[in-house]
Scaffold this active site. Structure first.
Site, PDB file in Angstrom:
ATOM      1  CG  LEU A   1      -1.724   1.000   1.539  1.00  0.00           C
ATOM      2  CD1 LEU A   1      -2.624   1.411   0.365  1.00  0.00           C
ATOM      3  CD2 LEU A   1      -2.472   1.437   2.424  1.00  0.00           C
TER       4      LEU A   1
ATOM      5  CG  HIS B   1       8.512   4.411   9.122  1.00  0.00           C
ATOM      6  ND1 HIS B   1       7.896   5.502   8.559  1.00  0.00           N
ATOM      7  CD2 HIS B   1       9.740   4.748   9.072  1.00  0.00           C
ATOM      8  CE1 HIS B   1       8.652   6.660   7.961  1.00  0.00           C
ATOM      9  NE2 HIS B   1       9.731   5.889   8.380  1.00  0.00           N
TER      10      HIS B   1
END
Length: 338
Positions: A126, A230
C-alpha cells in the site's frame, strides 16, 4: 476521476517511480527492474487465473487519476504466503525464572523465529503519492481490497495479515536490525531489506539465531523499536484496526514492526458490504461509498455518491460512475459506506 484497477505492463515506469518514492523498509517493492516486471507479470497471470482455493496468486492494483492518466498509488493482496519461500516472523513470548528458595520471580520476554503465518492471505504494497493523500484516497486504496476479497472469497485464506513498516531513520537504519547485525550478520538494514525484497531469503535461515532471543539482552534502542510502526505507517495501521485487525505478538524479523491479523469473515468491510444491482440515473445525495464491480481481470473500484435502494438491493449511480466501473443497467456491484 480516481479509479482502482489491476496493474498492466504499461504501468512499469509508474511502479518503478513508486518503488523509489516508497523508500527503505518497503520490502514488497524493491527498486529492481527484473523483480518489478516479474511482479507485474505474476499479477497479470493471477487476475486471469481460474481459482477454487488460494495458492501462489498475487494481486497488484494501481490507483489511476483518469484526468491526467497518472498512476498515483498501489495496493496488493497475496493469496497465500510462504508456500514457495519460507515466511518468517519473530513471536513475542515469555519465559519465567522462578526460585521459591531464593524468593525470586522474573518474567522475561523472548523472540522466537517462526513460520506461523504460512498459508495466510496478506494485504501489502500500500503506497499513495503525496500529491493524492487527500479526499479519502488512502481509505479507498486500502478498503477496496476487502471488497475484492468479499466478492472472490474462494481466492483467499481464512486469515488475513498485514506487515506494518517498523521504525527506521531517513537513511534506512533500523535500531532493531543494528543489534542483529552486530551480533549475527554483517549487512546493513537497506541491504538485507533489499535482498529480502528480491526473494533472496536463504540467508535468514542460515544466519538467524535458532534459539529464542532474550529481549532484555538487546540494546535499549532495539527494545524500544519492538512492535512500533514507522510514523508514516500510523494512518494505515489505524485503518486496519478500524477493520478489526489486531496484534497477536508477531513482529518483522528485520525492523520489528508489528504484524496485524484478522479472521477473514470478521473484517468490517467484508461483513458490512452489500451487493446491489445497478440503476444508472441522477443522484441527489452527498453520501459517498466505495464501490467495485464483480469482475476479476477487469476489476474496477471507485469512490462515488450513490442512492441506495436497500430493500430492492439496487443502487442508483451516475453515468460517469458506471463508465468508470465498466458496468451497465442490471449489472451487480459491491459497495460499502465510506
Amino acid at each position: 476521476m480516481i479509479i482502482i484497477r489491476p496493474i498492466q505492463h504499461s504501468d512499469y515506469d509508474a511502479l518503478h517511480r513508486i518503488a523509489i518514492e516508497s523508500g527503505h523498509g518497503f520490502t514488497s517493492l524493491p527498486v529492481n527492474e527484473e523483480l518489478l516486471k516479474k511482479r507485474i507479470n505474476h499479477a497479470q497471470v493471477s487476475f486471469q487465473k481460474a481459482v477454487t482455493h488460494p495458492g501462489d496468486e498475487g494481486y497488484l492494483f494501481v490507483m489511476e487519476d483518469t484526468t491526467t492518466g497518472q498512476v498515483v498509488g498501489t495496493s496488493g493482496i497475496e493469496a497465500a504466503v510462504g508456500l514457495d519461500d519460507a515466511f518468517y516472523h519473530y513471536h513475542l513470548g515469555k519465559v519465567v525464572h522462578n526460585s521459591r528458595e531464593l524468593n525470586i520471580y522474573n518474567t522475561v520476554e523472548t523472540l522466537s523465529l517462526c513460520n506461523d503465518y504460512t498459508g495466510a492471505s496478506e494485504i501489502c504494497t500500500l503506497f499513495l503519492s503525496e500529491s493524492h493523500r487527500k479526499n479519502n484516497n488512502g481509505r479507498l486504496l486500502s478498503r477496496m481490497r476487502f471488497l475484492f476479497i468479499a466478492e472472490h472469497r474462494e481466492r483467499f485464506a481464512k486469515t488475513v495479515i498485514a506487515e506494518m513498516r517498523g521504525v527506521s531513520d531517513d537513511e534506512g537504519r533500523s535500531p532493531f536490525w543494528s543489534w542483529l547485525e552486530e551480533h549475527f550478520f554483517s549487512m546493513d538494514f537497506p541491504t538485507v531489506d533489499y535482498l529480502s525484497g528480491i526473494g533472496k531469503k536463504g540467508f535468514i535461515a542460515e544466519l538467524m539465531p535458532k534459539y529464542p532471543i532474550y529481549v532484555n539482552l538487546l540494546s535499549k534502542e532495539a527494545q524500544q523499536a519492538i512492535n512500533k510502526v514507522h510514523p508514516k505507517t500510523v494512518p494505515a495501521l489505524r485503518l486496519l484496526e478500524a477493520e478489526g485487525f489486531s496484534r497477536r505478538g508477531y513482529i518483522d524479523i528485520f525492523d520489528a514492526g508489528p504484524t496485524v491479523e484478522a479472521e477473514t469473515h470478521t473484517i468490517k468491510t467484508l461483513r458490512e458490504s452489500k451487493k446491489c444491482q445497478v440503476i444508472i440515473g441522477e443522484v441527489s445525495t452527498n453520501e459517498k461509498y466505495i464501490v467495485c464491480n464483480t469482475n476479476v481481470a477487469n476489476f474496477r473500484a471507485i469512490q462515488t455518491q450513490l442512492q441506495l435502494r436497500e430493500t430492492a438491493k439496487q443502487a442508483v449511480i451516475t453515468k460517469q460512475a458506471a463508465e468508470a466501473l465498466q458496468v451497465s443497467d442490471g449489472d451487480w456491484i459491491r459497495l460499502i459506506r465510506n
